[in-house]
Design a protein around this motif. Structure first.
Motif, PDB file in Angstrom:
ATOM      1  N   UNK A 162       0.812  -1.208   0.000  1.00 46.12           N
ATOM      2  CA  UNK A 162       0.000   0.000   0.000  1.00 46.12           C
ATOM      3  C   UNK A 162       0.845   1.257   0.000  1.00 46.12           C
ATOM      4  N   UNK A 163       1.822   1.316   0.892  1.00 41.16           N
ATOM      5  CA  UNK A 163       2.702   2.486   0.961  1.00 41.16           C
ATOM      6  C   UNK A 163       3.504   2.630  -0.330  1.00 41.16           C
ATOM      7  N   UNK A 164       4.056   1.518  -0.820  1.00 42.86           N
ATOM      8  CA  UNK A 164       4.857   1.579  -2.040  1.00 42.86           C
ATOM      9  C   UNK A 164       4.033   2.044  -3.241  1.00 42.86           C
ATOM     10  N   UNK A 165       2.773   1.678  -3.282  1.00 41.76           N
ATOM     11  CA  UNK A 165       1.909   2.089  -4.393  1.00 41.76           C
ATOM     12  C   UNK A 165       1.852   3.614  -4.490  1.00 41.76           C
ATOM     13  N   UNK A 166       1.617   4.283  -3.366  1.00 44.43           N
ATOM     14  CA  UNK A 166       1.528   5.743  -3.372  1.00 44.43           C
ATOM     15  C   UNK A 166       2.899   6.385  -3.579  1.00 44.43           C
ATOM     16  N   UNK A 167       3.907   5.853  -2.919  1.00 43.70           N
ATOM     17  CA  UNK A 167       5.247   6.422  -3.016  1.00 43.70           C
ATOM     18  C   UNK A 167       5.753   6.351  -4.456  1.00 43.70           C
ATOM     19  N   UNK A 168       5.638   5.187  -5.078  1.00 40.87           N
ATOM     20  CA  UNK A 168       6.115   5.022  -6.456  1.00 40.87           C
ATOM     21  C   UNK A 168       5.314   5.894  -7.419  1.00 40.87           C
ATOM     22  N   UNK A 169       4.005   6.014  -7.178  1.00 37.07           N
ATOM     23  CA  UNK A 169       3.162   6.847  -8.043  1.00 37.07           C
ATOM     24  C   UNK A 169       3.593   8.307  -7.965  1.00 37.07           C
ATOM     25  N   UNK A 170       3.951   8.767  -6.767  1.00 36.83           N
ATOM     26  CA  UNK A 170       4.422  10.148  -6.601  1.00 36.83           C
ATOM     27  C   UNK A 170       5.712  10.369  -7.385  1.00 36.83           C
ATOM     28  N   UNK A 198      -8.070  -5.409  -0.181  1.00 39.82           N
ATOM     29  CA  UNK A 198      -9.009  -5.893  -1.196  1.00 39.82           C
ATOM     30  C   UNK A 198      -8.805  -5.227  -2.558  1.00 39.82           C
ATOM     31  N   UNK A 199      -8.038  -4.132  -2.590  1.00 34.98           N
ATOM     32  CA  UNK A 199      -7.762  -3.443  -3.849  1.00 34.98           C
ATOM     33  C   UNK A 199      -6.423  -3.824  -4.456  1.00 34.98           C
ATOM     34  N   UNK A 200      -5.627  -4.602  -3.725  1.00 30.42           N
ATOM     35  CA  UNK A 200      -4.346  -5.055  -4.261  1.00 30.42           C
ATOM     36  C   UNK A 200      -4.593  -6.104  -5.344  1.00 30.42           C
ATOM     37  N   UNK A 230      -5.923  -0.487  11.056  1.00 28.28           N
ATOM     38  CA  UNK A 230      -4.782   0.269  10.539  1.00 28.28           C
ATOM     39  C   UNK A 230      -5.231   0.969   9.269  1.00 28.28           C
ATOM     40  N   UNK A 231      -4.547   2.047   8.931  1.00 26.76           N
ATOM     41  CA  UNK A 231      -4.959   2.831   7.767  1.00 26.76           C
ATOM     42  C   UNK A 231      -3.759   3.493   7.116  1.00 26.76           C
ATOM     43  N   UNK A 232      -3.980   3.919   5.890  1.00 28.04           N
ATOM     44  CA  UNK A 232      -3.048   4.836   5.221  1.00 28.04           C
ATOM     45  C   UNK A 232      -3.808   6.120   4.951  1.00 28.04           C
ATOM     46  N   UNK A 233      -3.251   7.215   5.426  1.00 25.14           N
ATOM     47  CA  UNK A 233      -3.792   8.545   5.154  1.00 25.14           C
ATOM     48  C   UNK A 233      -2.764   9.294   4.319  1.00 25.14           C
ATOM     49  N   UNK A 286      -4.864  13.449  -7.420  1.00 25.75           N
ATOM     50  CA  UNK A 286      -5.421  12.312  -8.158  1.00 25.75           C
ATOM     51  C   UNK A 286      -4.737  11.001  -7.784  1.00 25.75           C
ATOM     52  N   UNK A 287      -3.614  11.077  -7.071  1.00 29.29           N
ATOM     53  CA  UNK A 287      -2.916   9.855  -6.676  1.00 29.29           C
ATOM     54  C   UNK A 287      -3.745   9.117  -5.630  1.00 29.29           C
ATOM     55  N   UNK A 288      -4.043   7.866  -5.898  1.00 33.20           N
ATOM     56  CA  UNK A 288      -4.912   7.091  -5.010  1.00 33.20           C
ATOM     57  C   UNK A 288      -4.741   5.614  -5.341  1.00 33.20           C
ATOM     58  N   UNK A 289      -5.633   4.803  -4.799  1.00 33.20           N
ATOM     59  CA  UNK A 289      -5.575   3.356  -5.053  1.00 33.20           C
ATOM     60  C   UNK A 289      -6.563   2.966  -6.161  1.00 33.20           C
TER      61      UNK A 289
END
Length: 325
Positions: free
Chosen positions: A67-75, A277-279, A306-309, A322-325
């Motif tokens: 989850x964290x890598x998805x947002x970090x790499x997208x940025x 569930x979105x992975x 637990x969450x990602x904000x 626009x960066x999201x899952x």
């Protein structure tokens, strides 16, 4: 109702974060060994300690990492690598080496943690070629700026500092060529919750004031007002881990409010069950086949707490919201 714990004792805070650092690296090591996560450099930091791991904990780490890598790499891709990253409370994290391996390097990668943690990490870097070689390869001169509590190269910098002292943090980062004009991603994983809400708000506000184009990713507890969360807190207390900032962890809305009230333009948050569930479901199925899944209900409860904000500011109009899952 989970009990809120407030403290100002620096020794307690440092001991708590040190224990968390140890547990995190061991979980990541076990996750790598079991095939959940691919982090080949993690063994360079892990000790030989053994821990009994629940399937749910390891799978929770899988969701957290992806989850964290998805947002970090997208940025990084959104900025075309013209950015910098600050990992706040980095511990023994290996994200810099992962990004080097996949050729997705920011202009500079900063890490900040307590001086004792930084000293240990620098020792590992100095004595283990798989860690030092990527830093040297991305450095343009023959010498690195290195002392007991800091290491600075062209593309990687690690600094010993207390995140609760924002002015000192700002001074040290700028000493090592932090560029407020660059798009900046700030990352904190189970860090803000160990500060009081005032201290974490000050840190988040400093980030909003310092960078005009930025993203802040925070992974930590949420929905901390039921019986399950009370048991979580009690278990952490038995490990001498005090959660001083639980008031900001009551809901996804309270997580977002911390950013929206301190100068960030946009904020989103999802619990880890939703993110899990979105992975990619073929990979999730692979993970669930690694061990007999008899803890599905426990896994669901854990991930729901637990969450990602993530919050953004976007003066350069890069489309960060626009960066999201």
């Amino acid at each position: 109702m989970a009990k809120f714990l407030h403290h100002n004792d620096t020794n307690t805070f440092r001991a708590t974060t040190k224990l968390t650092c140890e547990y995190n690296i061991l979980c990541k090591q076990k996750g790598t060994e079991s095939g959940r996560n691919r982090r080949p450099h993690v063994n360079q930091f892990a000790s030989s300690k053994d821990i009994t791991y629940l399937f749910s904990c390891l799978t929770g780490y899988y969701a957290r990492v992806h989850g964290v890598n998805h947002l970090l790499d997208a940025f990084i891709r959104k900025t075309e690598c013209h950015c910098q990253i600050i990992n706040l409370g980095a511990g023994l994290d290996t994200t810099f080496w992962r990004l080097k391996d996949i050729n997705l390097m920011p202009r500079k990668f900063f890490e900040v943690d307590f001086p004792t943690v930084v000293a240990r990490k620098i020792h590992n870097i100095k004595t283990k070629p798989p860690l030092s070689k990527p830093i040297i390869e991305t450095h343009s001169t023959d010498s690195l700026l290195l002392d007991a509590h800091s290491l600075d190269s062209d593309r990687y910098c690690i600094i010993g500092a207390d995140l609760r002292d924002v002015s000192n943090l700002d001074e040290k980062l700028k000493k090592f060529q932090l560029n407020p004009e660059l798009p900046t991603l700030l990352l904190s994983e189970c860090v803000l919750v160990y500060m009081t809400c005032l201290q974490s708000s000050n840190l988040v506000h400093w980030a909003a004031e310092t960078f005009h184009t930025a993203m802040f990713i925070s992974y930590e507890q949420v929905n901390m007002s039921d019986r399950f969360s009370q048991v979580m807190v009690e278990n952490l207390q038995r490990r001498h881990c005090t959660l001083a900032g639980l008031e900001a962890c009551q809901s996804l809305d309270s997580q977002k409010e911390r950013f929206l009230k301190t100068g960030w333009e946009h904020a989103d948050a999802l619990d880890m069950m939703t993110i899990y569930n979105m992975l990619p479901q073929d990979d999730v199925a692979r993970i669930e086949r690694l061990e007999f899944l008899d803890e599905k209900e426990l896994l669901q409860q854990l991930l729901q707490h637990y969450s990602i904000c993530w919050a953004t500011k976007d003066k350069l109009n890069l489309g960060l919201s626009q960066l999201a899952f």
